[in-house]
Every structure is written in structure tokens, then in C-alpha cells.
Design a protein around this motif. Structure first.
Motif, mmCIF file in Angstrom:
data_model
loop_
_atom_site.group_PDB
_atom_site.id
_atom_site.type_symbol
_atom_site.label_atom_id
_atom_site.label_comp_id
_atom_site.label_asym_id
_atom_site.label_seq_id
_atom_site.Cartn_x
_atom_site.Cartn_y
_atom_site.Cartn_z
ATOM 1 N N ARG A 74 8.655 7.961 -11.465
ATOM 2 C CA ARG A 74 7.880 6.738 -11.667
ATOM 3 C C ARG A 74 8.665 5.829 -12.589
ATOM 4 N N ASP A 90 1.214 8.446 -7.972
ATOM 5 C CA ASP A 90 0.448 7.222 -8.200
ATOM 6 C C ASP A 90 1.354 6.265 -8.958
ATOM 7 N N ALA A 91 1.562 5.068 -8.427
ATOM 8 C CA ALA A 91 2.479 4.124 -9.063
ATOM 9 C C ALA A 91 1.988 3.658 -10.430
ATOM 10 N N ARG A 92 0.667 3.588 -10.644
ATOM 11 C CA ARG A 92 0.082 3.190 -11.940
ATOM 12 C C ARG A 92 0.676 1.882 -12.461
ATOM 13 N N GLY A 93 0.752 0.904 -11.616
ATOM 14 C CA GLY A 93 1.267 -0.390 -12.035
ATOM 15 C C GLY A 93 2.770 -0.506 -12.020
ATOM 16 N N GLY A 107 -3.706 9.073 -4.098
ATOM 17 C CA GLY A 107 -2.715 9.842 -4.851
ATOM 18 C C GLY A 107 -2.131 10.995 -4.066
ATOM 19 N N THR A 111 6.607 2.750 -2.944
ATOM 20 C CA THR A 111 5.364 2.286 -3.558
ATOM 21 C C THR A 111 4.394 1.719 -2.525
ATOM 22 N N GLN A 120 9.743 10.821 -16.804
ATOM 23 C CA GLN A 120 8.744 10.976 -15.753
ATOM 24 C C GLN A 120 9.406 11.210 -14.405
ATOM 25 N N GLU A 145 1.824 14.661 -4.810
ATOM 26 C CA GLU A 145 0.914 13.742 -5.477
ATOM 27 C C GLU A 145 1.715 12.709 -6.248
#
Length: 591
Positions: free
Chosen positions: A171, A76-79, A124, A117, A14, A74
Motif C-alpha cells: 500500500r 484496501d487502498a484506504r485513500g 476488501g 487500485t 506496509q 485481502e
């Protein structure tokens, strides 16, 4: 093709390149301090090419002390976490994400990253802004061959300002693999493995390591993580048969790489995973000879400055880096001396993959001050760390031709600086030979490098074919002694690390009207004959353990390349290779 994964020895799935079109402006009066101060962006620039280059779309080679960049991306950390990476920014970088200052970095040749982060917009959609400060007249920063005058002169070239290597994001989990380090131990048929973990502290962490040679599984181990790190020795099964041992060893003739998969686990749950590789090889010194994997090895190198006409220090793309490695090998060389440049990590990847030895050299500052030395130490330390695990990198060179320390004979502080950098380098990387100061005025060093551009092969033969003791007692080219008082030749290997430099401006780079070299040739046949005559002498002098010819390709006004600036061979590659590979029949066992 665009650049592939920018960090080839710790590769994740990723990631996203941020190369491409960015907003851009010059801030010549240095009045802007924050992205909010900027009311208009008058220009666009193609990253990662510096604004001085034609490929950037800007092509401005004036004095540009401060430049600004900005683009959207764009993420997004997504946790997990989002890391923003810069391959190299010359010289002092400040970075903001969505107007939040996320960090700074000083040093024009080494990578850096920030965990962004906390600065991400929940939508996003993100904005990154970079301010690069690069004083054109500052001679106390490591700048390599970048000129401080308005127009390139002598052996210095156009400046490189701002971003010149890939910008990218990846990521990662909240706890992740931060660094991997491989140290081959050929004598014990083993590999030392180090891993550092970053992020949130967690209990019950372990690391799995798989090593493979093709489809053959060599090791599958699991280690406990203690205090965010793991240091272990992986012992390979030694077949005791030379044929199979040699098949696993890395060399330019057989560049075997062992593929690695590294997994971070919490209990049995997979937390993070990365791909890597390692080359099992040793490069050592035995008395006056260089040893590759325990065998005498004669180095046939070419000096490579890593410039391109349209992109400057920045390579055009990944294919161009691979092509440079292929061309060096096609001309019969088994190594390159990367001159005054910490080369792009993708070049080292191709040198690892295709088989080419690399001498890594620190770009010089040109004024001796405490600031210059502190800057050099910091950036050199980062370069050593970045390239530690590449099997192609075999020698480290902190100083060249006393640049930045011009009074080594008279000023003890300058001598201490060279000796300190030698010992620091040996401390940070004890497994590679170090050349303290290449060219002349050697003190603390594992190899004595000599620079001599005499164009007469017979004079070269007479100078270096006799008594080595007398050689070190006389003054040499450049009016400099080969070794400083108190540092006599102690039997170290001796190499001619710069010679030749035959100018043949067959196809000058665009915009270059005057060219030069250390001698000249008027046509193909004369050029090829003079190259062969020099190589025939140098390769057969018993004093030398190797050589480095100047140079790989024409570089702006320097027309002494074996290739034109666009990498077109001046004479057929086969003719160059035949002359380069002249054998050393008097020294049995030397490759």
C-alpha cells in the motif's frame, strides 16, 4: 525462513507476501483466454516454486506452454494505492484482478508491477489470476540454461515455467517514491542520488535524505522535487585520514553499508517513507588491472548457476540465498559469476551485506533473429535498472560464448548486435566494466574473458605464461579465436573466466543417473589435489587479473561443483579455501 522484503533497496513497512498455495492448471492446448473461461481448478501449487519443481507440489517437467494461477487476497487502498508486484514470471504474463485485466509483461527474469487500485472490490476481498505463456521450443527468447528438449541434455537443465519469485502487494500513498538510484563517487567522497516520484501531481514536494554509518550521521539533506524527480550529489565530509576513509569504503573484506532513510514531504507533511542503503565503492580498470577503490584487486571467482534440486531456478528461501553467499566466501572466493541467470535480488542483498563481488550475466537466446535481439535488449535493460544500486554488482555481461550470435566471424549483423549491447550497457550504466561476449570472439569489451577446460596444469602454464601477442593470434579452446578481426588486444585485463570443471559425483541430485564434467576425479584426495594444482598455476600467471572456477555446486547432470547439489562440500571447506587463496607474491599491492 520465508523471503524477506523482495525489493531490498526501497523498503516500506506496509507490504504483504502472496506466496503460498494458489489454484493452478495446465492449458496445454492454449484454449483459455480469460479467467471466466475456467470452469475448474484441478491442482494446487506452492508459489513461488515453478511447476517443474518438487517443492511446488506439482513436479511436472513436460512441455507446458501455458499455465494459469489464481488466489484470493485481502487489500484496501484506504485513500492511497495498492501495487501488485511479481518478482519474475517466465515468460509472458497476463494478470487480472477481480476479472479486470490490469496488465501484461514479457520477460522471464525481471520484475514488474501493476497499480490495481481501480480493480479492487470495496469489500476488501480480492482475486488475482495470472496466465503465463512459455513456449518450450522458442529459442528466440532469453532462456538461459532451460532445455528445449523433453529431457535435460548436455549443459541444459529442466525448464522453469510461470511464477518463480515472490508475488507481493504494498500500500502506497496517492503520490509515492517510485525508484531510488545510488551512484557512489569514491574519488570525490560523494554519492549521486536520484529519486523518481509517481502518482498524483502535487505542489511543494521535497525529499529528505539521511545517511548513517551505524549511529554516525553522515548527511541530512532536503531537496525540491521538480517534474517528479530529484537528482543531487551528496558530498560526505572527507576526514582525509586513510583509516576512516577505508572504514567507510565497501569491499568484500569490509562490506560497509551506509543506511539511508528517504522521506517524501508535501510542505512539512510526511507523504511517503522508505529505507534503503548504499555502498561507497569503485570498481574500475587501470591498463591491464582491475581496481577496487583505487587499488589493484585480484578476482577469485566461482561460476554459480543458481539452481537447487527441489526448487530449480527459484531459491528455497532467504536462508538458502544467504548460505550460498557464505559458502562462496568460506571457500576463499571474493566473487561469483552468476551464469545465465539474473539472480534473485535477495541474493544481491546478502552479497552486499556480507561482501561478495558479482558478475551479472544476461540469460541467452539461442537463435539470432530481430525478435531475439529486441527481447534481449528489453529484458537486459530491465535487469540493469533493477540492480543498478547494488555495490556487489561490479561487471555486466550481455553475451556468453557467442550463444545467440553463433556466426560472429562471418555475419556482420551478429557482430553489430554484440557491439550494440556493449555500448547500450555502457550508456545505461557507465560506472561498471562490461564484457561484450565472455569466453572467446571478443570485440567491444572492457575485459577479455577466456574459457579453457584443459585439465593439465602444465599446459595451462605454457599456453598463458608466454607472449600474450602470440596468444591472441592463435585459435583457442572451442576452435574460436579470442578476439575478432579488427579488435586486437588493446591492453585490457585478461581473465580465465571458465576453467576446471572437475567432475566428482559424490552425491548426485535425486533422479540424476548420468553425470559429466570436463575431467574427472575418483575420490576426495584426487579431487582436492587436482583443484589445488590448477589453482596454483592459474593464480600465478601474470597475464591474468583474476579467474572464475567452474563451478560452485553440482547442477543436475553436471557433477563438476566444489559442492554437491545440496551444498554439502565434497572436501572440507578449509581445504578448498586454502587452495583458492594461493597468493600472488609477484604483484605488490594486489589483495
Amino acid at each position: 525462513m520465508p523471503f524477506a522484503y523482495p525489493r531490498p533497496q526501497l523498503e516500506r513497512a506496509q507490504w504483504q507476501s502472496l506466496d503460498g498455495s494458489w489454484r493452478f492448471l495446465f492449458d496445454r492446448d492454449r484454449r483459455l483466454r480469460h479467467p471466466a473461461d475456467i470452469t475448474a481448478w484441478p491442482l494446487r501449487i506452492e508459489v513461488p516454486y515453478p511447476p517443474e519443481s518438487q517443492a511446488s507440489g506439482v513436479g511436472e517437467r513436460g512441455f507446458n506452454p501455458v499455465v494459469w494461477y489464481q488466489r484470493e487476497f485481502e487489500a484496501d487502498a484506504r485513500g492511497g494505492r495498492v501495487l501488485l508486484h511479481f518478482g519474475a514470471v517466465d515468460y509472458l504474463a497476463h494478470v487480472w484482478v477481480n476479472g479486470v485485466h490490469v496488465g501484461s509483461h514479457e520477460g522471464g527474469h525481471t520484475p514488474f508491477r501493476f497499480d490495481v487500485t481501480a480493480a479492487l472490490d470495496p469489500s476488501g476481498r480480492q482475486v488475482v489470476t495470472l496466465r503465463a505463456e512459455d513456449d518450450p521450443a522458442d529459442l528466440t527468447k532469453p532462456r538461459g540454461k532451460q532445455d528445449w528438449q523433453a529431457e535435460p541434455h548436455a549443459l541444459w537443465y529442466p525448464r522453469t515455467t510461470g511464477i518463480w519469485q515472490t508475488v507481493w502487494i504494498e500500500r502506497v500513498p496517492r503520490t509515492f517514491l517510485d525508484t531510488l538510484r545510488w551512484t557512489p563517487q569514491v574519488e570525490g567522497f560523494s554519492i549521486d542520488f536520484e529519486a523518481r516520484i509517481a502518482g498524483d501531481a502535487r505542489d511543494d514536494l521535497s525529499i529528505e535524505v539521511e545517511l548513517r554509518h551505524g549511529e554516525r550521521l553522515l548527511a541530512a539533506d532536503r531537496y525540491r522535487v521538480i517534474d517528479h524527480e530529484t537528482d543531487r550529489r551528496i558530498v560526505l565530509s572527507d576526514p582525509g585520514i586513510d583509516d576512516y576513509r577505508n572504514e567507510l569504503l565497501w569491499s568484500p573484506e569490509r562490506p560497509t553499508l551506509l543506511d539511508a532513510t528517504v522521506r517524501l514531504r508535501c510542505g512539512d507533511a510526511l507523504v511517503d517513507e522508505a529505507k534503503s542503503y548504499v555502498g561507497l565503492r569503485s570498481f574500475t580498470i587501470l591498463r591491464d588491472r582491475l581496481m577496487l577503490n583505487g587499488r589493484p584487486y585480484f578476482l577469485r571467482m566461482v561460476l554459480d548457476q543458481g539452481y537447487w534440486p527441489d526448487t530449480m531456478l527459484a531459491p528455497p528461501d532467504d536462508d538458502a540465498l544467504r548460505r550460498d553467499v557464505e559458502l562462496a566466501k568460506a571457500m576463499g572466493f571474493n566473487g561469483v559469476r552468476k551464469h545465465q541467470k539474473v539472480e534473485h535480488p535477495r541474493y544481491l542483498y546478502w552479497a552486499d551485506r556480507l561482501g561478495l563481488l558479482v558478475w551479472q550475466e544476461m540469460p541467452s537466446a539461442y537463435r539470432f533473429t530481430r525478435t531475439a535481439i529486441k527481447r534481449t535488449v528489453r529484458e537486459w535493460t530491465e535487469a540493469i535498472e533493477r540492480d543498478y544500486s547494488h555495490p556487489s554488482v561490479v561487471v555486466l555481461v550481455p553475451f556468453n560464448e557467442s550463444w545467440g550470435v553463433p556466426e560472429l566471424n562471418a555475419i556482420r549483423e551478429q557482430r553489430h548486435a554484440v557491439e550494440a549491447l556493449y555500448h547500450l550497457t555502457k550508456t545505461l550504466d557507465p560506472n561498471r566494466p562490461v564484457v561484450g561476449n565472455d569466453g572467446w570472439e571478443a570485440s567491444a569489451t572492457d575485459i577479455i574473458g577466456i574459457h579453457d577446460y584443459d585439465a593439465d596444469p602444465e599446459q595451462i602454464r605454457q599456453r598463458y605464461g608466454g607472449d600474450a601477442t602470440q596468444l591472441f593470434d592463435r585459435r583457442r579452446p572451442g576452435g574460436r579465436v579470442l578476439t575478432l578481426d579488427g579488435y586486437p588486444h588493446r591492453g585490457q585485463p585478461v581473465m580465465l573466466t571458465e576453467f576446471g570443471g572437475i567432475a566428482y559425483p559424490k552425491r548426485p541430485a535425486p533422479g540424476v543417473t548420468q553425470t559429466w564434467g570436463y575431467s574427472s576425479a575418483p575420490d576426495d584426495e584426487t579431487f582436492a589435489a587436482r583443484y589445488r594444482a590448477l589453482l596454483d598455476v592459474v593464480a600465478h600467471l601474470h597475464l591474468f587479473s583474476g579467474f572464475c572456477y567452474t563451478q560452485f555446486a553440482d547442477t543436475f547432470q553436471e557433477a563438476n561443483g566444489l559442492l554437491c547439489a545440496d551444498r554439502t562440500p565434497k572436501v572440507p571447506l578449509e581445504r578448498i579455501a586454502e587452495a583458492t587463496r594461493i597468493s600472488r607474491t609477484y604483484l605488490p599491492g594486489v589483495v
